[in-house]
Write a protein that holds these residues in place. Structure first.
Motif, PDB file in Angstrom:
ATOM      1  N   ASN A 137      16.281  20.986  12.541  1.00  0.00           N
ATOM      2  CA  ASN A 137      17.565  21.778  11.973  1.00  0.00           C
ATOM      3  C   ASN A 137      17.781  22.351  10.631  1.00  0.00           C
ATOM      4  OD1 ASN A 137      18.486  19.673  10.514  1.00  0.00           O
ATOM      5  ND2 ASN A 137      19.501  18.496  11.921  1.00  0.00           N
ATOM      6  N   SER A 138      16.534  21.884  10.034  1.00  0.00           N
ATOM      7  CA  SER A 138      16.069  22.597   8.533  1.00  0.00           C
ATOM      8  C   SER A 138      15.058  23.220   8.283  1.00  0.00           C
ATOM      9  CB  SER A 138      16.705  21.264   7.802  1.00  0.00           C
ATOM     10  OG  SER A 138      17.593  20.713   7.900  1.00  0.00           O
ATOM     11  N   ARG A 139      14.745  24.229   9.277  1.00  0.00           N
ATOM     12  CA  ARG A 139      13.421  24.866   9.503  1.00  0.00           C
ATOM     13  C   ARG A 139      12.972  25.500   8.206  1.00  0.00           C
ATOM     14  NH1 ARG A 139      12.929  26.274  15.870  1.00  0.00           N
ATOM     15  NH2 ARG A 139      13.547  24.178  16.624  1.00  0.00           N
ATOM     16  N   GLY A 140      14.207  26.050   7.432  1.00  0.00           N
ATOM     17  CA  GLY A 140      13.660  26.848   6.073  1.00  0.00           C
ATOM     18  C   GLY A 140      13.640  26.060   4.942  1.00  0.00           C
ATOM     19  N   ALA A 141      13.497  24.763   5.034  1.00  0.00           N
ATOM     20  CA  ALA A 141      13.441  23.899   3.729  1.00  0.00           C
ATOM     21  C   ALA A 141      12.061  23.762   3.448  1.00  0.00           C
ATOM     22  CB  ALA A 141      13.846  22.300   4.163  1.00  0.00           C
ATOM     23  N   ASP A 142      11.852  23.496   2.023  1.00  0.00           N
ATOM     24  CA  ASP A 142      10.544  23.523   1.534  1.00  0.00           C
ATOM     25  C   ASP A 142       9.956  22.215   1.462  1.00  0.00           C
ATOM     26  OD1 ASP A 142       8.222  23.870   0.027  1.00  0.00           O
ATOM     27  OD2 ASP A 142       9.319  24.172  -2.092  1.00  0.00           O
ATOM     28  N   ARG A 143       9.109  21.905   2.455  1.00  0.00           N
ATOM     29  CA  ARG A 143       8.662  20.658   2.815  1.00  0.00           C
ATOM     30  C   ARG A 143       7.200  20.357   2.730  1.00  0.00           C
ATOM     31  NH1 ARG A 143      10.527  15.734   3.021  1.00  0.00           N
ATOM     32  NH2 ARG A 143       9.310  15.171   4.739  1.00  0.00           N
ATOM     33  N   VAL A 197      27.851  25.487  12.473  1.00  0.00           N
ATOM     34  CA  VAL A 197      27.855  26.245  13.639  1.00  0.00           C
ATOM     35  C   VAL A 197      26.750  25.986  14.769  1.00  0.00           C
ATOM     36  CG1 VAL A 197      29.098  28.311  12.243  1.00  0.00           C
ATOM     37  CG2 VAL A 197      26.589  27.927  12.542  1.00  0.00           C
ATOM     38  N   GLY A 198      26.876  26.656  15.752  1.00  0.00           N
ATOM     39  CA  GLY A 198      25.960  26.435  16.481  1.00  0.00           C
ATOM     40  C   GLY A 198      25.213  25.152  16.909  1.00  0.00           C
ATOM     41  N   GLU A 199      24.143  25.107  17.164  1.00  0.00           N
ATOM     42  CA  GLU A 199      23.370  23.835  17.640  1.00  0.00           C
ATOM     43  C   GLU A 199      23.803  22.498  16.851  1.00  0.00           C
ATOM     44  OE1 GLU A 199      19.164  24.348  18.033  1.00  0.00           O
ATOM     45  OE2 GLU A 199      19.494  25.528  19.341  1.00  0.00           O
ATOM     46  N   ASP A 200      24.101  22.671  15.412  1.00  0.00           N
ATOM     47  CA  ASP A 200      24.409  21.622  14.500  1.00  0.00           C
ATOM     48  C   ASP A 200      25.715  21.079  15.118  1.00  0.00           C
ATOM     49  OD1 ASP A 200      22.218  22.105  12.967  1.00  0.00           O
ATOM     50  OD2 ASP A 200      23.174  23.559  11.360  1.00  0.00           O
ATOM     51  N   GLN A 201      26.801  22.144  15.104  1.00  0.00           N
ATOM     52  CA  GLN A 201      28.088  21.706  15.653  1.00  0.00           C
ATOM     53  C   GLN A 201      27.985  20.994  17.050  1.00  0.00           C
ATOM     54  OE1 GLN A 201      31.001  21.731  13.851  1.00  0.00           O
ATOM     55  NE2 GLN A 201      31.711  20.247  15.495  1.00  0.00           N
ATOM     56  N   ALA A 202      27.264  21.766  17.958  1.00  0.00           N
ATOM     57  CA  ALA A 202      27.167  21.069  19.037  1.00  0.00           C
ATOM     58  C   ALA A 202      26.488  19.611  19.171  1.00  0.00           C
ATOM     59  CB  ALA A 202      26.090  21.782  20.161  1.00  0.00           C
TER      60      ALA A 202
END
Length: 324
Positions: free
Chosen positions: A25-31, A204-209
């Motif tokens: 759910n955080s694919r844009g994070a700098d990891r 929103v979306g998958e996070d809210q689901a």
């Protein structure tokens, strides 16, 4: 100054994309990415031993899948040479050298799952295959017996509002038949950054689901925590989280590197790392929402009450509602 729990991510990836986890759910994070070298792991473990001489175990996971490390048995042995027993947590969908890992005798092997049938399991463990998990559980039980190790086998069953009753009972019976202890736990939503979004702008979306499937919502958990606040955060005071590149995270609940407190764990004394935690603005924000207690499911009685209100008449698994 004492740190009782060290989480060490050995790799920077996972083979699943679970909606409750920042890997998905955080694919844009700098990891950090890649695989921790044996040399780096050795340096980290030796520093931990110097600074925490009484510590007996290390948790070789946080957000990622330790079984993906190609030299996991060797790392477990390195830890043992420094006087540590290793604890693992795995989704158990990968099994390249399960026997080698078991033969290295980790202290504990946790299997994370959320259902007995594929349809239910895949809601919480996306891209996973429950039949593969069950087959690998059988292999682990066999390898434990073959090598005569004392590894504690544990299933962590993530409880949602739609995977209880028969679904849980079937997994409990299966797990116990193989010698696994099963612990039902409340599913929750991570990382901390996402919870800040939840309270500030909504989801929103998958996070809210995903949040809609939780037995206890983050809002309710926050309200309960703020009504009975803890004076400190156990994630801050007693835990240290190290990424696969050797950098240090503020705590085990954050994901993005912007919440880091050190580029190289081996170069910064424990006292300094702890001081950086206590000076970090994020802790004040988190504790202001009671999230530090929510991560620890505190107060336990409040969670029990909230769950029974949310799902009146539900067949909750024994042990889900433990005492404070």
């Amino acid at each position: 100054m004492s740190v009782e729990t060290y989480y060490i991510d050995l790799v920077g990836s996972c083979n699943l994309k679970c909606p409750s986890c920042p890997i998905a759910n955080s694919r844009g994070a700098d990891r950090p990415v890649g695989v921790m070298s044996e040399a780096m792991f050795t340096d980290i473990v030796r520093k931990i031993r110097r600074e925490s001489p009484d510590l007996q175990q290390l948790w070789l996971f946080n957000w990622t899948e330790p079984v993906l490390h190609p030299r996991l048995p060797a790392l477990i042995e390195i830890a043992r040479e420094e006087g540590f027993r290793a604890c693992l947590s795995s989704n158990l969908n990968a099994g390249k050298d399960l026997e080698g890992v078991m033969a290295a005798a980790p202290l504990q092997w946790i299997v994370s799952l959320s259902g007995f049938t594929q349809d239910v399991y895949a809601r919480g463990h996306t891209r996973g295959d429950i039949d593969t998990v069950k087959a690998n559980m059988e292999r682990l039980a066999g390898y434990k017996a073959k090598h005569g190790v004392d590894t504690h086998l544990l299933v962590s069953y993530h409880c949602y509002n739609d995977n209880l009753g028969d679904e849980y009972e079937q997994m409990r019976a299966f797990s116990e038949s193989l010698g696994f202890h099963i612990t039902p736990t409340y599913a929750y939503f991570y990382p901390l950054e996402k919870l800040f979004d939840y309270f500030e702008t909504g989801l929103v979306g998958e996070d809210q689901a995903l949040v809609d499937r939780l037995i206890v919502s983050p809002a309710r958990a926050s309200d309960m925590a703020l009504a009975q606040p803890s004076p400190d955060c156990i994630l801050r005071s007693n835990m240290m989280t190290i990424n696969c590149d050797g950098s240090v995270a503020l705590c085990c609940a954050v994901f993005d590197k912007r919440y880091g407190i050190g580029e190289r764990f081996v170069d910064v004394p424990l006292e300094e790392l702890q001081a950086r935690k206590y000076a970090h603005d994020t802790c004040k924000k988190c504790m202001g929402l009671g999230l530090h207690d929510a991560f620890a499911y505190h107060p336990a009685a409040g969670w029990r009450d909230a769950a029974t209100e949310a799902l009146p008449g539900a067949d909750f698994p024994e042990g889900l509602f433990g005492g404070d």
